[in-house]
Write a protein that holds these residues in place. Structure first.
Motif, PDB file in Angstrom:
ATOM      1  N   LYS A 135       4.207   2.637  -1.841  1.00 17.50           N
ATOM      2  CA  LYS A 135       4.824   2.169  -3.078  1.00 17.50           C
ATOM      3  C   LYS A 135       4.066   2.742  -4.264  1.00 17.50           C
ATOM      4  CE  LYS A 135       6.742  -2.174  -4.901  1.00 17.50           C
ATOM      5  NZ  LYS A 135       6.755  -3.643  -4.785  1.00 17.50           N
ATOM      6  N   SER A 297       5.799  -7.175  -2.494  1.00 14.33           N
ATOM      7  CA  SER A 297       6.956  -7.189  -3.387  1.00 14.33           C
ATOM      8  C   SER A 297       7.514  -8.597  -3.602  1.00 14.33           C
ATOM      9  CB  SER A 297       8.060  -6.280  -2.824  1.00 14.33           C
ATOM     10  OG  SER A 297       7.576  -4.954  -2.633  1.00 14.33           O
ATOM     11  N   PRO A 299       7.824 -12.151  -5.191  1.00 14.05           N
ATOM     12  CA  PRO A 299       7.512 -12.492  -6.590  1.00 14.05           C
ATOM     13  C   PRO A 299       6.197 -13.229  -6.802  1.00 14.05           C
ATOM     14  CG  PRO A 299       9.837 -12.853  -6.149  1.00 14.05           C
ATOM     15  CD  PRO A 299       9.220 -12.507  -4.842  1.00 14.05           C
ATOM     16  N   GLN A 302       3.494 -10.726  -6.369  1.00 10.62           N
ATOM     17  CA  GLN A 302       3.486  -9.816  -7.514  1.00 10.62           C
ATOM     18  C   GLN A 302       2.758 -10.441  -8.705  1.00 10.62           C
ATOM     19  OE1 GLN A 302       7.654  -8.890  -8.114  1.00 10.62           O
ATOM     20  NE2 GLN A 302       7.385  -6.856  -7.250  1.00 10.62           N
ATOM     21  N   GLU A 317       9.735  -2.765 -10.776  1.00  8.12           N
ATOM     22  CA  GLU A 317      10.100  -2.719  -9.361  1.00  8.12           C
ATOM     23  C   GLU A 317      11.204  -1.693  -9.086  1.00  8.12           C
ATOM     24  OE1 GLU A 317       9.426  -4.412  -5.427  1.00  8.12           O
ATOM     25  OE2 GLU A 317       8.321  -4.284  -7.319  1.00  8.12           O
ATOM     26  N   ALA A 320       9.658   1.753  -8.278  1.00 12.95           N
ATOM     27  CA  ALA A 320       8.462   1.749  -7.434  1.00 12.95           C
ATOM     28  C   ALA A 320       8.573   2.669  -6.223  1.00 12.95           C
ATOM     29  CB  ALA A 320       8.166   0.321  -6.968  1.00 12.95           C
ATOM     30  N   GLU A 339      16.649  -3.211  -0.147  1.00 20.39           N
ATOM     31  CA  GLU A 339      16.694  -3.758  -1.510  1.00 20.39           C
ATOM     32  C   GLU A 339      17.496  -2.870  -2.463  1.00 20.39           C
ATOM     33  OE1 GLU A 339      15.272  -6.722  -2.515  1.00 20.39           O
ATOM     34  OE2 GLU A 339      14.928  -7.034  -0.366  1.00 20.39           O
ATOM     35  N   MET A 341      16.899   0.092  -3.515  1.00 22.30           N
ATOM     36  CA  MET A 341      16.038   0.776  -4.471  1.00 22.30           C
ATOM     37  C   MET A 341      16.227   2.284  -4.360  1.00 22.30           C
ATOM     38  SD  MET A 341      14.166  -1.519  -6.042  1.00 22.30           S
ATOM     39  CE  MET A 341      13.498  -3.169  -5.871  1.00 22.30           C
TER      40      MET A 341
END
Length: 361
Positions: A135, A297, A299, A302, A317, A320, A339, A341
């Motif tokens: 990441k 990751s 919350p 984080q 995020e 990332a 997710e 991403m």
């Protein structure tokens, strides 16, 4: 006698039946769940005063969860069951990447350029070490420190016949400096480079034995502030064709800026920044990689990490898994896809010669 024998026989049958029933009940009780194996996870970082070491320590603290602890509280930070992580310091990115490549450490917090060079500068016919990304953590700023006043050095062409202090030979700051000279068409022979360790580079600026200092990373935040307080300033790299050439030759860097007021009396400064990546060595299990990325990751985790690394800020995020210097670990890739991403791995310049990155499926 017959009645007594019958009574004893009945008693024996009853005892046998009770024993059989008891055994059946024991068999019906589920065995306790086996404890997951303990995993010793090493996380390499930079020098003790660096952002990389701060991050490696924060990851180790947040993601550790030794066996035998109760169930996680869903409203609080919680690590990966069975993982005992520890941070390790390395004085230079070269030493850190070397330890990661050789499997001496499982993971490391590494500047993108170091990983990019390892992947893209591998000798012809020789595979690059199997290092992958977990990441992107944060971005590392570039500081071009110059003496202030009426004779201030305002642009790279002003470096001609000047002394510029950079990092040691082979360091990211030296590589960036040489690429900058080439991108701005400044003959290397017309600039005197001092290849010095970080502390010596700062001293060269203080003692006026250097006109320009090239400093890369949050480790220099305090020293840069001290120099600015003594009459130095920061040089900008505004958006020009020359800067575009520089970003093309070193695509892991991105255009960035230091906001006004970050240092007393300093206006907004256009500069560059590079991602700093949590990277995995060749031997990290893909399933464990996925658990680590999932946990960091979460919350609550984080928020805890953000407290521990302050004032260094995590990247959003949503980016990332973008602008990566090496491909993602399979476990991290599965998490990113789950997710939704975006995943982007930067091309090596020799292969692509452009800013656009490879899209990893």
């Amino acid at each position: 006698m017959t009645g007594q024998r019958a009574k004893r026989t009945f008693g024996a049958y009853a005892a046998l039946a009770a024993a059989v029933q008891g055994a059946a009940m024991l068999a019906a009780i589920p065995a306790p769940a086996a404890e997951p194996p303990t995993v010793q996870l090493s996380i390499g970082g930079g020098a003790v005063d660096s952002g990389a070491y701060r991050w490696s320590s924060a990851l180790a603290e947040t993601l550790s969860r030794p066996p035998g602890l109760p169930e996680c509280d869903p409203s609080a930070p919680c690590g990966v069951t069975g993982v005992i992580a520890g941070a390790q310091t390395y004085d230079t990115p070269q030493a850190l990447v070397g330890a990661l490549s050789e499997g001496k450490i499982a993971t490391a917090v590494v500047p993108a350029l170091s990983l990019f060079r390892l992947r893209c500068d591998a000798p012809k016919g020789q595979a690059a070490p199997a290092i992958s990304a977990l990441k992107v953590l944060y971005r590392q700023p570039l500081y071009l420190v110059v003496r202030g006043g009426t004779t201030a050095i305002a642009k790279p062409s002003d470096w001609v016949k000047k002394t510029v202090t950079v990092g040691i030979a082979g360091s990211d700051s030296e590589v960036l400096t040489l690429a900058l000279l080439d991108a701005y068409r400044i003959p290397r022979a017309k600039v005197k480079l001092l290849r010095l360790p970080p502390a010596a580079s700062v001293d060269a600026m203080r003692k006026a034995t250097a006109n320009v200092g090239v400093f890369l990373g949050h480790v220099f935040d305090t020293q840069v502030g001290e120099l600015i307080g003594k009459g130095f300033t920061l040089m900008s790299l505004p958006d020009t064709p020359e800067r575009a050439r520089l970003l093309q030759s070193l695509p892991v860097f991105e255009a960035s800026a230091i906001p006004p007021g970050a240092y007393p009396g300093l206006p907004a400064i256009s500069n560059l920044a590079q991602p700093v990546v949590w990277a995995a060595g060749p031997n990290l299990d893909a399933a464990l990689a996925g658990k680590l990325v999932t946990a960091m990751s979460e919350p609550h985790n984080q928020s805890r990490i953000a407290e521990l690394v302050d004032p260094v800020k995590a990247v959003p995020e949503g980016v990332a898994f973008s602008h990566l210097p090496v491909p993602l670990s399979e476990g991290a890739r599965r998490f990113a896809l789950s997710e939704h991403m975006p995943i982007e791995v930067m091309n090596c310049p020799a292969a692509a010669g452009q800013l656009a990155g490879d899209k990893q499926p």
